[in-house]
Write a protein that holds these residues in place. Structure first.
Motif, PDB file in Angstrom:
ATOM      1  N   HIS A   4      17.208  -7.753 -12.778  1.00 25.87           N
ATOM      2  CA  HIS A   4      18.182  -8.606 -13.461  1.00 25.87           C
ATOM      3  C   HIS A   4      18.850  -9.540 -12.464  1.00 25.87           C
ATOM      4  CE1 HIS A   4      17.793  -6.644 -17.335  1.00 25.87           C
ATOM      5  NE2 HIS A   4      17.702  -5.513 -16.668  1.00 25.87           N
ATOM      6  N   ARG A   5      18.996  -9.082 -11.242  1.00 29.80           N
ATOM      7  CA  ARG A   5      19.618  -9.891 -10.195  1.00 29.80           C
ATOM      8  C   ARG A   5      18.818 -11.162  -9.932  1.00 29.80           C
ATOM      9  NH1 ARG A   5      20.866  -7.521  -4.177  1.00 29.80           N
ATOM     10  NH2 ARG A   5      22.473  -9.015  -3.619  1.00 29.80           N
ATOM     11  N   PHE A   6      17.507 -11.021  -9.778  1.00 29.48           N
ATOM     12  CA  PHE A   6      16.643 -12.155  -9.467  1.00 29.48           C
ATOM     13  C   PHE A   6      15.965 -12.745 -10.708  1.00 29.48           C
ATOM     14  CE2 PHE A   6      16.837  -9.728  -5.465  1.00 29.48           C
ATOM     15  CZ  PHE A   6      17.276 -10.731  -4.615  1.00 29.48           C
ATOM     16  N   LYS A   7      16.108 -12.058 -11.852  1.00 33.67           N
ATOM     17  CA  LYS A   7      15.559 -12.504 -13.134  1.00 33.67           C
ATOM     18  C   LYS A   7      14.035 -12.671 -13.102  1.00 33.67           C
ATOM     19  CE  LYS A   7      19.841 -14.753 -14.550  1.00 33.67           C
ATOM     20  NZ  LYS A   7      20.657 -13.839 -13.831  1.00 33.67           N
ATOM     21  N   VAL A   8      13.363 -11.698 -12.460  1.00 34.41           N
ATOM     22  CA  VAL A   8      11.899 -11.682 -12.372  1.00 34.41           C
ATOM     23  C   VAL A   8      11.412 -10.234 -12.382  1.00 34.41           C
ATOM     24  CG1 VAL A   8      11.653 -13.863 -11.093  1.00 34.41           C
ATOM     25  CG2 VAL A   8      11.964 -11.715  -9.844  1.00 34.41           C
ATOM     26  N   ASN A   9      10.129 -10.057 -12.671  1.00 27.37           N
ATOM     27  CA  ASN A   9       9.512  -8.739 -12.547  1.00 27.37           C
ATOM     28  C   ASN A   9       9.351  -8.391 -11.072  1.00 27.37           C
ATOM     29  OD1 ASN A   9       9.120  -8.084 -15.307  1.00 27.37           O
ATOM     30  ND2 ASN A   9       7.415  -9.522 -15.372  1.00 27.37           N
ATOM     31  N   ILE A  10       9.312  -7.104 -10.785  1.00 28.65           N
ATOM     32  CA  ILE A  10       9.127  -6.612  -9.426  1.00 28.65           C
ATOM     33  C   ILE A  10       7.710  -6.076  -9.316  1.00 28.65           C
ATOM     34  CG2 ILE A  10       9.845  -4.900  -7.712  1.00 28.65           C
ATOM     35  CD1 ILE A  10      12.623  -4.943  -9.083  1.00 28.65           C
ATOM     36  N   HIS A  11       6.989  -6.540  -8.315  1.00 23.26           N
ATOM     37  CA  HIS A  11       5.639  -6.052  -8.024  1.00 23.26           C
ATOM     38  C   HIS A  11       5.684  -5.338  -6.671  1.00 23.26           C
ATOM     39  CE1 HIS A  11       1.317  -5.850  -7.602  1.00 23.26           C
ATOM     40  NE2 HIS A  11       1.471  -6.315  -6.364  1.00 23.26           N
ATOM     41  N   ILE A  12       5.207  -4.115  -6.626  1.00 27.83           N
ATOM     42  CA  ILE A  12       5.192  -3.331  -5.391  1.00 27.83           C
ATOM     43  C   ILE A  12       3.763  -3.330  -4.857  1.00 27.83           C
ATOM     44  CG2 ILE A  12       5.680  -1.085  -4.346  1.00 27.83           C
ATOM     45  CD1 ILE A  12       7.454  -0.534  -6.847  1.00 27.83           C
ATOM     46  N   THR A  13       3.557  -3.814  -3.638  1.00 26.68           N
ATOM     47  CA  THR A  13       2.217  -3.816  -3.067  1.00 26.68           C
ATOM     48  C   THR A  13       1.768  -2.380  -2.800  1.00 26.68           C
ATOM     49  OG1 THR A  13       2.976  -3.943  -0.775  1.00 26.68           O
ATOM     50  CG2 THR A  13       2.590  -6.049  -1.931  1.00 26.68           C
ATOM     51  N   ARG A  14       0.483  -2.222  -2.609  1.00 25.03           N
ATOM     52  CA  ARG A  14      -0.069  -0.892  -2.304  1.00 25.03           C
ATOM     53  C   ARG A  14       0.564  -0.334  -1.035  1.00 25.03           C
ATOM     54  NH1 ARG A  14      -3.907   0.690   1.125  1.00 25.03           N
ATOM     55  NH2 ARG A  14      -4.565  -1.446   1.480  1.00 25.03           N
ATOM     56  N   HIS A  15       0.699  -1.163  -0.019  1.00 23.20           N
ATOM     57  CA  HIS A  15       1.288  -0.704   1.240  1.00 23.20           C
ATOM     58  C   HIS A  15       2.728  -0.220   1.027  1.00 23.20           C
ATOM     59  CE1 HIS A  15       2.169  -0.396   5.487  1.00 23.20           C
ATOM     60  NE2 HIS A  15       3.244  -1.134   5.282  1.00 23.20           N
ATOM     61  N   ALA A  16       3.514  -0.994   0.306  1.00 21.94           N
ATOM     62  CA  ALA A  16       4.895  -0.606   0.049  1.00 21.94           C
ATOM     63  C   ALA A  16       4.960   0.693  -0.753  1.00 21.94           C
ATOM     64  CB  ALA A  16       5.637  -1.720  -0.683  1.00 21.94           C
ATOM     65  N   SER A  17       4.075   0.825  -1.727  1.00 23.77           N
ATOM     66  CA  SER A  17       4.021   2.049  -2.534  1.00 23.77           C
ATOM     67  C   SER A  17       3.679   3.267  -1.673  1.00 23.77           C
ATOM     68  CB  SER A  17       2.996   1.874  -3.645  1.00 23.77           C
ATOM     69  OG  SER A  17       2.947   3.011  -4.454  1.00 23.77           O
ATOM     70  N   GLU A  18       2.733   3.094  -0.760  1.00 25.00           N
ATOM     71  CA  GLU A  18       2.371   4.191   0.144  1.00 25.00           C
ATOM     72  C   GLU A  18       3.530   4.569   1.054  1.00 25.00           C
ATOM     73  OE1 GLU A  18      -1.060   2.615   2.116  1.00 25.00           O
ATOM     74  OE2 GLU A  18      -2.386   3.031   0.407  1.00 25.00           O
ATOM     75  N   ARG A  19       4.255   3.589   1.564  1.00 25.38           N
ATOM     76  CA  ARG A  19       5.406   3.856   2.442  1.00 25.38           C
ATOM     77  C   ARG A  19       6.524   4.543   1.650  1.00 25.38           C
ATOM     78  NH1 ARG A  19       4.080   5.344   6.129  1.00 25.38           N
ATOM     79  NH2 ARG A  19       6.079   5.094   7.142  1.00 25.38           N
ATOM     80  N   MET A  20       6.722   4.123   0.409  1.00 26.23           N
ATOM     81  CA  MET A  20       7.727   4.776  -0.441  1.00 26.23           C
ATOM     82  C   MET A  20       7.380   6.242  -0.634  1.00 26.23           C
ATOM     83  SD  MET A  20       8.423   1.882  -3.360  1.00 26.23           S
ATOM     84  CE  MET A  20       9.343   2.999  -4.415  1.00 26.23           C
ATOM     85  N   ALA A  21       6.113   6.539  -0.918  1.00 21.93           N
ATOM     86  CA  ALA A  21       5.677   7.919  -1.129  1.00 21.93           C
ATOM     87  C   ALA A  21       5.860   8.741   0.143  1.00 21.93           C
ATOM     88  CB  ALA A  21       4.220   7.955  -1.581  1.00 21.93           C
TER      89      ALA A  21
END
Length: 80
Positions: A4-21
């Protein structure tokens, strides 16, 4: 996921998803970071967002992202 802050969808790259996990960072924490964190722009589209999370051992989380037609989370960082 939508920002809502940026008024766009958020896409998480594979690398970012792996780092989050690897760091046990939830999508809820990512959304809170994006919506409420401190923003620092490198240029018109590249930025970092950082936020302090009291309940985490690695309590300062930040993200590198690109903001165009969506917010692309490129990398997920956690630091002390």
């Amino acid at each position: 996921m939508y920002s809502h802050r940026f008024k766009v969808n958020i896409h998480i790259t594979r690398h970012a998803s792996e780092r989050m996990a690897a760091r046990n960072i939830t999508e809820g924490e990512l959304l809170e970071l994006v919506e409420r964190g401190k923003v620092k722009y490198k240029d018109a589209t590249r930025l970092w967002v950082a936020r302090y999370f009291e309940n985490r051992q690695d309590n300062l989380l930040s993200v590198a992202a690109v903001l165009e037609d969506k917010l692309v989370v490129k990398n997920r960082y956690a630091s002390l």
